[in-house]
Scaffold this motif. Structure first.
Motif, PDB file in Angstrom:
ATOM      1  N   LEU A 155       0.833  -1.215   0.000  1.00  0.00           N
ATOM      2  CA  LEU A 155       0.000   0.000   0.000  1.00  0.00           C
ATOM      3  C   LEU A 155       0.861   1.255   0.000  1.00  0.00           C
ATOM      4  N   GLY A 156       1.969   1.201   0.719  1.00  0.00           N
ATOM      5  CA  GLY A 156       2.819   2.388   0.797  1.00  0.00           C
ATOM      6  C   GLY A 156       4.214   2.021   1.256  1.00  0.00           C
ATOM      7  N   GLN A 157       5.165   2.890   0.948  1.00  0.00           N
ATOM      8  CA  GLN A 157       6.542   2.670   1.403  1.00  0.00           C
ATOM      9  C   GLN A 157       7.226   4.022   1.543  1.00  0.00           C
ATOM     10  N   THR A 158       8.445   4.016   2.052  1.00  0.00           N
ATOM     11  CA  THR A 158       9.116   5.294   2.198  1.00  0.00           C
ATOM     12  C   THR A 158       9.616   5.775   0.827  1.00  0.00           C
ATOM     13  N   ILE A 159       9.488   7.063   0.602  1.00  0.00           N
ATOM     14  CA  ILE A 159       9.984   7.588  -0.676  1.00  0.00           C
ATOM     15  C   ILE A 159      11.435   8.066  -0.522  1.00  0.00           C
ATOM     16  N   ASP A 160      11.949   8.068   0.697  1.00  0.00           N
ATOM     17  CA  ASP A 160      13.363   8.432   0.897  1.00  0.00           C
ATOM     18  C   ASP A 160      13.980   7.533   1.979  1.00  0.00           C
ATOM     19  N   ASP A 161      14.127   8.054   3.193  1.00  0.00           N
ATOM     20  CA  ASP A 161      14.758   7.244   4.243  1.00  0.00           C
ATOM     21  C   ASP A 161      13.722   6.387   4.968  1.00  0.00           C
ATOM     22  N   ALA A 162      14.185   5.234   5.466  1.00  0.00           N
ATOM     23  CA  ALA A 162      13.327   4.417   6.328  1.00  0.00           C
ATOM     24  C   ALA A 162      13.399   4.993   7.745  1.00  0.00           C
ATOM     25  N   ALA A 163      12.366   4.689   8.549  1.00  0.00           N
ATOM     26  CA  ALA A 163      12.329   5.240   9.907  1.00  0.00           C
ATOM     27  C   ALA A 163      13.537   4.789  10.732  1.00  0.00           C
ATOM     28  N   GLY A 164      13.936   3.518  10.587  1.00  0.00           N
ATOM     29  CA  GLY A 164      15.090   3.011  11.349  1.00  0.00           C
ATOM     30  C   GLY A 164      16.352   3.789  11.017  1.00  0.00           C
ATOM     31  N   GLU A 165      16.482   4.113   9.734  1.00  0.00           N
ATOM     32  CA  GLU A 165      17.660   4.887   9.328  1.00  0.00           C
ATOM     33  C   GLU A 165      17.619   6.269   9.985  1.00  0.00           C
ATOM     34  N   ALA A 166      16.423   6.858  10.050  1.00  0.00           N
ATOM     35  CA  ALA A 166      16.287   8.159  10.708  1.00  0.00           C
ATOM     36  C   ALA A 166      16.676   8.047  12.188  1.00  0.00           C
ATOM     37  N   PHE A 167      16.261   6.952  12.842  1.00  0.00           N
ATOM     38  CA  PHE A 167      16.671   6.738  14.240  1.00  0.00           C
ATOM     39  C   PHE A 167      18.209   6.723  14.330  1.00  0.00           C
TER      40      PHE A 167
END
Ligand code: KG4
Ligand code: ZN
Length: 334
Positions: A155-167
């Protein structure tokens, strides 16, 4: 069916022995966290060399710890995509070699399917479809409607960074070690989640995609307002975490207006976060919420690959043999 599974897509060299996609007889994980702490993240070439050094011992240890023999094992499963290509190649080569030498069926498996099936590991309860899956890791961030086994609609995915990467990146900005997730979670316990009003991207746009790169920049800008030793680290962590989980809650609410589901499953490294789980329970009290039964099944591990491979084989056993072709690929998703 007893499967020996191998996972080397990122920075964990892992091998597991799993029975019928559920019972975990062993799950050996050799983490490279110490190695990657020096660089604050994973350098693919360094990770691949380490996999090569670890793989034989990890596989042998997983068989030994399981209490089973090579004769007991029916098949070899391995992550073939997505991931870092030179890391995937170590695992797929090892699996293909073992399969040939020992004469075992080979089951190439998708890493995201592995994260999804982590919720079947050591779970005795019946799972009811349709399920909304929120798979949140360092390398991927997917919202998936699962209508049956291997019946996935992205249905959806990240268009740039994943949340874990942001962490991981935010942790670095405030001087916390890699991997960022658990350290930010700990710091956030004593922080004020309302101190900084960080952005929640894409919420007013059509669809169900995510974006976390603007949030990263916003945190960077906020941190730069302070002298290095005066950054209010707990408040930054709590406000950042709140922004990420708020986005997930709102996204799920939007999906539920369109799709009826019986369960919500969290998975991937970020699903280890207790505040994430708490927030989901609080917002969706009427839906069955599942997350992996152990923290080690949230982050990368081979047992989840064994679970995903079992279901794949069950659906089409004739597709797999000693001669199954493996297509290690950095990008192929579900
Ligand atoms: O699933 P995973 O092991 O690897 C990928 O496939 O990417 O996820 C690793 C990610 C890292 O970014 C790490 O910071 C994050 O999961 N993570 C967490 C927590 N534990 C691990 N994020 C938030 N809270 C946690 N407790
Ligand atoms: Zn992963």
């Amino acid at each position: 069916m007893l499967i020996l599974a191998i996972e080397t897509s990122c920075d964990e060299t892992s091998a597991a022995v799993v029975e019928d996609g559920k019972v975990v007889h062993s799950n050996v994980i050799s983490s490279q966290i110490g190695l990657h702490k020096k660089t604050g993240g994973v350098v693919p070439e360094v990770a691949a060399r380490q996999h090569l050094e670890n793989i034989n011992d990890v596989v042998n240890m997983s068989v030994k710890e399981s209490g089973k023999t090579w004769d007991d094992i029916d098949a070899i499963a391995v992550t073939e995509s997505p991931g870092m290509i030179n890391c995937l190649l170590i695992g797929t080569q090892a699996a293909a070699t073992i399969s040939k030498v020992k004469g075992k069926t080979l089951i190439p498996t998708n890493h995201i399917a592995g994260h999804i099936y982590a919720n079947w590991l050591e779970n005795e309860e019946e799972v009811n479809f349709p399920i909304l899956i929120l798979s949140v890791s360092g390398g991927h961030n997917d919202l998936i409607l699962m209508k049956g086994h291997y019946d996935f609609e992205l249905l959806g995915q990240t268009i740039d960074d994943a949340a874990g990467e942001a962490f991981d990146k935010v942790a670095r900005m405030v001087g916390l070690p890699y991997p960022g997730g658990p350290n930010i979670e700990k710091m956030a316990l004593n922080g004020d989640r309302n101190r900084f009003d960080f952005p929640r991207a894409l919420l007013n746009k059509a669809g169900f995609d995510f974006s976390f790169s603007g949030l990263k920049t916003a945190v960077k800008n906020a941190v730069s307002e302070f002298a290095e030793d005066e950054v209010p680290v707990p408040d930054v962590c709590a406000s950042f975490q709140e922004a990420v989980f708020d986005v997930f809650v709102k996204r799920v609410k939007k999906v539920l207006k369109k799709h009826k589901v019986k369960e919500i499953h969290l998975t991937g490294g970020v699903s280890a976060n207790k505040e994430f789980r708490r927030k989901m329970v609080e917002n969706f009290p009427d839906l069955k919420l599942r997350y992996p039964s152990k923290i080690s099944y949230c982050t990368d591990n081979a047992a989840m690959i064994g679970a995903a491979a079992y279901q794949k084989h069950l659906l089409a056993p004739d597709l797999f043999s000693v001669d199954t072709k493996i297509n290690a690929d950095a990008k192929i998703r579900l």
